[in-house]
Motif scaffolding. Structure first.
Motif, PDB file in Angstrom:
ATOM      1  N   UNK A  53      -4.817  13.076  -2.184  1.00 23.18           N
ATOM      2  CA  UNK A  53      -3.935  11.984  -1.778  1.00 23.18           C
ATOM      3  C   UNK A  53      -3.864  10.970  -2.916  1.00 23.18           C
ATOM      4  N   UNK A  54      -2.745  10.307  -3.082  1.00 18.35           N
ATOM      5  CA  UNK A  54      -2.638   9.213  -4.031  1.00 18.35           C
ATOM      6  C   UNK A  54      -2.500   7.900  -3.288  1.00 18.35           C
ATOM      7  N   UNK A  55      -3.224   6.887  -3.744  1.00 18.80           N
ATOM      8  CA  UNK A  55      -3.086   5.550  -3.164  1.00 18.80           C
ATOM      9  C   UNK A  55      -2.881   4.562  -4.307  1.00 18.80           C
ATOM     10  N   UNK A  78       0.864  -1.187   0.000  1.00 18.39           N
ATOM     11  CA  UNK A  78       0.000   0.000   0.000  1.00 18.39           C
ATOM     12  C   UNK A  78       0.898   1.234   0.000  1.00 18.39           C
ATOM     13  N   UNK A 110       0.948   5.227  -0.217  1.00 17.30           N
ATOM     14  CA  UNK A 110       0.122   6.421  -0.072  1.00 17.30           C
ATOM     15  C   UNK A 110       1.032   7.634  -0.185  1.00 17.30           C
ATOM     16  N   UNK A 111       0.650   8.630  -0.991  1.00 18.78           N
ATOM     17  CA  UNK A 111       1.566   9.741  -1.217  1.00 18.78           C
ATOM     18  C   UNK A 111       0.841  11.067  -1.422  1.00 18.78           C
ATOM     19  N   UNK A 112       1.526  12.137  -1.067  1.00 19.76           N
ATOM     20  CA  UNK A 112       1.119  13.482  -1.479  1.00 19.76           C
ATOM     21  C   UNK A 112       2.171  13.993  -2.449  1.00 19.76           C
ATOM     22  N   UNK A 141       5.370  10.326   1.675  1.00 24.43           N
ATOM     23  CA  UNK A 141       4.675   9.075   1.366  1.00 24.43           C
ATOM     24  C   UNK A 141       4.792   8.094   2.516  1.00 24.43           C
ATOM     25  N   UNK A 142       3.942   7.081   2.443  1.00 26.75           N
ATOM     26  CA  UNK A 142       3.992   5.945   3.361  1.00 26.75           C
ATOM     27  C   UNK A 142       3.930   4.678   2.524  1.00 26.75           C
ATOM     28  N   UNK A 143       4.674   3.678   2.914  1.00 26.48           N
ATOM     29  CA  UNK A 143       4.580   2.358   2.301  1.00 26.48           C
ATOM     30  C   UNK A 143       4.262   1.353   3.403  1.00 26.48           C
TER      31      UNK A 143
END
Lengths: 116, 116
Positions: free
Chosen positions: A57-59, A18, A20-22, A94-96
């Motif tokens: 947000x992007x996922x 997953x 998730x990013x700006x 971002x988060x992974x």
């Protein structure tokens, strides 16, 4: 992007990455990168599918046969981003998250054949 | 929507519920539903955070302390959707995948403090 919006994943277990990013303002080669990244993912061992959406947000969720395949993809993706100097240019943050999918169900199957 | 786009999740393990959907045309009360659904999620036991994006595909990932919390939320959400007759009115199709997050990392931490 693939023709169908949903990843055609097999019965669990499998692995979800997953992301998730700006974004930063401006393209900075990101659109071209996204297309080549997805094409590259599909050639990786253990690739099962990918789903993606973006507004503020992007996922992006990519699906992999096992943890080894997900780790392999992480290395390839990180290398490609490093080559293009994308990390600071493209993303504010971002988060992974790497996760094992244990059960799933769909709109049509949810009452009669959800995977346990 | 919360003030921050990223869910402030703790160190793994925790549970991710990945909800991917394609919408029908028209609102049919969906926007109001989305707001009350998110408010309701935050009151559930074990709620950790939620991340959401939509373009042609919608992806909402909610994070939960454990499998029991995720299952509890599924029941509450299904009940609410049933009350509002939302399933057929709102969605062309959807997938739900329930997964255990085993490791995560962020842009700032990825080189020095990724959770293993």
């Amino acid at each position: 992007m693939s023709n169908q919006p949903f990843a055609d994943t097999p019965q669990p277990p499998y692995v979800a990455v997953i992301f998730t990013s700006t974004r930063t303002d401006g393209d900075h080669g990101y659109a071209a990168m996204g297309a080549s990244m997805e094409a590259l993912a599909k050639d990786q061992p253990g690739f099962l599918g990918i789903e993606s959406a973006r507004d503020s947000l992007g996922i992006t969720v990519s699906y992999w046969a096992d943890q080894q395949a997900a780790r392999g993809w992480k290395q390839v993706a990180a290398h490609l981003v490093a080559q293009r100097r994308g990390r600071e240019a493209w993303y504010q943050d971002y988060r992974v998250r790497v996760a094992t999918v244990e059960r799933d169900y769909s709109m049509r199957s949810s009452t009669i054949e959800s995977h346990p």
